[in-house]
Design a protein around this motif. Structure first.
Motif, PDB file in Angstrom:
ATOM      1  N   UNK A  21      62.199  14.100  61.395  1.00  0.00           N
ATOM      2  CA  UNK A  21      61.046  13.824  62.239  1.00  0.00           C
ATOM      3  C   UNK A  21      60.446  15.115  62.773  1.00  0.00           C
ATOM      4  N   UNK A  22      61.282  16.046  63.180  1.00  0.00           N
ATOM      5  CA  UNK A  22      60.779  17.328  63.687  1.00  0.00           C
ATOM      6  C   UNK A  22      59.980  18.060  62.620  1.00  0.00           C
ATOM      7  N   UNK A  30      51.529  20.186  64.022  1.00  0.00           N
ATOM      8  CA  UNK A  30      51.871  21.529  64.494  1.00  0.00           C
ATOM      9  C   UNK A  30      52.494  21.480  65.890  1.00  0.00           C
ATOM     10  N   UNK A  31      53.295  20.449  66.090  1.00  0.00           N
ATOM     11  CA  UNK A  31      54.010  20.296  67.348  1.00  0.00           C
ATOM     12  C   UNK A  31      55.501  20.367  67.075  1.00  0.00           C
ATOM     13  N   UNK A  32      56.284  20.117  68.103  1.00  0.00           N
ATOM     14  CA  UNK A  32      57.731  20.105  67.916  1.00  0.00           C
ATOM     15  C   UNK A  32      58.303  18.962  68.722  1.00  0.00           C
ATOM     16  N   UNK A  33      59.061  18.116  68.058  1.00  0.00           N
ATOM     17  CA  UNK A  33      59.708  16.986  68.714  1.00  0.00           C
ATOM     18  C   UNK A  33      61.190  17.310  68.813  1.00  0.00           C
ATOM     19  N   UNK A  34      61.656  17.488  70.022  1.00  0.00           N
ATOM     20  CA  UNK A  34      63.055  17.839  70.245  1.00  0.00           C
ATOM     21  C   UNK A  34      63.671  16.823  71.204  1.00  0.00           C
ATOM     22  N   UNK A  35      63.870  15.624  70.681  1.00  0.00           N
ATOM     23  CA  UNK A  35      64.569  14.631  71.500  1.00  0.00           C
ATOM     24  C   UNK A  35      65.692  14.026  70.671  1.00  0.00           C
ATOM     25  N   UNK A  36      66.545  13.302  71.329  1.00  0.00           N
ATOM     26  CA  UNK A  36      67.709  12.749  70.657  1.00  0.00           C
ATOM     27  C   UNK A  36      67.495  11.320  70.191  1.00  0.00           C
ATOM     28  N   UNK A  37      66.267  10.851  70.224  1.00  0.00           N
ATOM     29  CA  UNK A  37      65.995   9.475  69.809  1.00  0.00           C
ATOM     30  C   UNK A  37      65.801   9.436  68.298  1.00  0.00           C
ATOM     31  N   UNK A 117      65.214  19.838  47.784  1.00  0.00           N
ATOM     32  CA  UNK A 117      66.306  19.931  48.748  1.00  0.00           C
ATOM     33  C   UNK A 117      65.868  20.851  49.886  1.00  0.00           C
ATOM     34  N   UNK A 118      66.043  20.382  51.123  1.00  0.00           N
ATOM     35  CA  UNK A 118      65.610  21.130  52.304  1.00  0.00           C
ATOM     36  C   UNK A 118      66.785  21.308  53.254  1.00  0.00           C
ATOM     37  N   UNK A 119      67.137  22.555  53.517  1.00  0.00           N
ATOM     38  CA  UNK A 119      68.128  22.877  54.538  1.00  0.00           C
ATOM     39  C   UNK A 119      67.390  23.183  55.827  1.00  0.00           C
ATOM     40  N   UNK A 120      67.455  22.293  56.796  1.00  0.00           N
ATOM     41  CA  UNK A 120      66.704  22.456  58.042  1.00  0.00           C
ATOM     42  C   UNK A 120      67.562  23.118  59.125  1.00  0.00           C
ATOM     43  N   UNK A 151      61.470  24.267  64.463  1.00  0.00           N
ATOM     44  CA  UNK A 151      61.252  24.960  65.737  1.00  0.00           C
ATOM     45  C   UNK A 151      60.276  26.124  65.559  1.00  0.00           C
ATOM     46  N   UNK A 152      60.507  26.970  64.556  1.00  0.00           N
ATOM     47  CA  UNK A 152      59.657  28.144  64.328  1.00  0.00           C
ATOM     48  C   UNK A 152      58.574  27.910  63.276  1.00  0.00           C
ATOM     49  N   UNK A 153      58.645  26.814  62.557  1.00  0.00           N
ATOM     50  CA  UNK A 153      57.654  26.538  61.525  1.00  0.00           C
ATOM     51  C   UNK A 153      57.950  27.217  60.199  1.00  0.00           C
ATOM     52  N   UNK A 154      59.136  27.775  60.037  1.00  0.00           N
ATOM     53  CA  UNK A 154      59.519  28.456  58.789  1.00  0.00           C
ATOM     54  C   UNK A 154      59.447  27.478  57.618  1.00  0.00           C
ATOM     55  N   UNK A 155      58.663  27.827  56.600  1.00  0.00           N
ATOM     56  CA  UNK A 155      58.452  26.991  55.409  1.00  0.00           C
ATOM     57  C   UNK A 155      57.911  25.605  55.752  1.00  0.00           C
TER      58      UNK A 155
END
Length: 168
Positions: A21-22, A30-37, A117-120, A151-155
């Motif tokens: 989701x993030x 171009x936002x960041x979702x940092x919740x535990x839901x 394959x994406x390593x996040x 978090x940083x938008x890398x790739x």
């Protein structure tokens, strides 16, 4: 309704908590979702962009990683043109489970579905899965690989070259 030259439906698959989701929120809004839901069932977002001189509409399906939602998720596999298999580079278990996710695609997805394959969470300090291991697994399955950081938008925010494999 906006017109487009091409429509691409993508799915995000992987264990709960790997940051699917993030990544979607960062890419689309171009936002960041940092919740535990966790995502419940399936959600999706759209993004219009230009690729190769064509206006492309992406529909990105963000799936729940919890086991109880897998039967719902499977219904969407067949219509996906591309699937991003995501794991958390700080969690060995999420990397090991890529095999199970890939098997689900083999069983329920279209035969020609493109996979990446994406390593996040590549920005994390406590890395459990090296980029070399991610690359080796991607090579084993014959798919592209990249690491990302929502978090940083890398790739995520830069020119989405990874989308080229989903064209036409």
């Amino acid at each position: 309704m906006s017109t487009c030259d091409m429509f691409i439906k993508l799915m995000m698959l992987g264990d709960t908590g790997v940051g699917k989701t993030a990544l979607v929120v960062k890419f689309v809004d171009d936002g960041f979702k940092n919740d535990d839901k966790p995502t419940f069932g399936i959600d999706f977002k759209h993004k219009m962009l230009w690729m190769g001189g064509k206006r492309v509409k992406l529909q990105i399906w963000d799936t729940a990683g919890q086991e109880r939602h897998h039967t719902i998720t499977k219904q969407y596999y067949r219509s996906a043109m591309g699937i991003l298999l995501c794991y958390d580079v700080t969690r060995e278990d999420s990397f090991q489970n890529i095999k199970r996710w890939n098997e689900q695609i083999e069983l329920h997805g279209a035969k020609d579905v493109q996979r990446i394959l994406v390593g996040n969470k590549a920005d994390a300090e406590d890395i459990a899965v090296s980029p070399e291991r991610g690359r080796a697994l991607a090579e084993q399955y014959g798919m592209p690989f990249f690491e990302s950081s929502a978090w940083f938008g890398q790739n995520v925010n830069e020119d989405p070259q990874w989308l080229q494999s989903f064209e036409g």
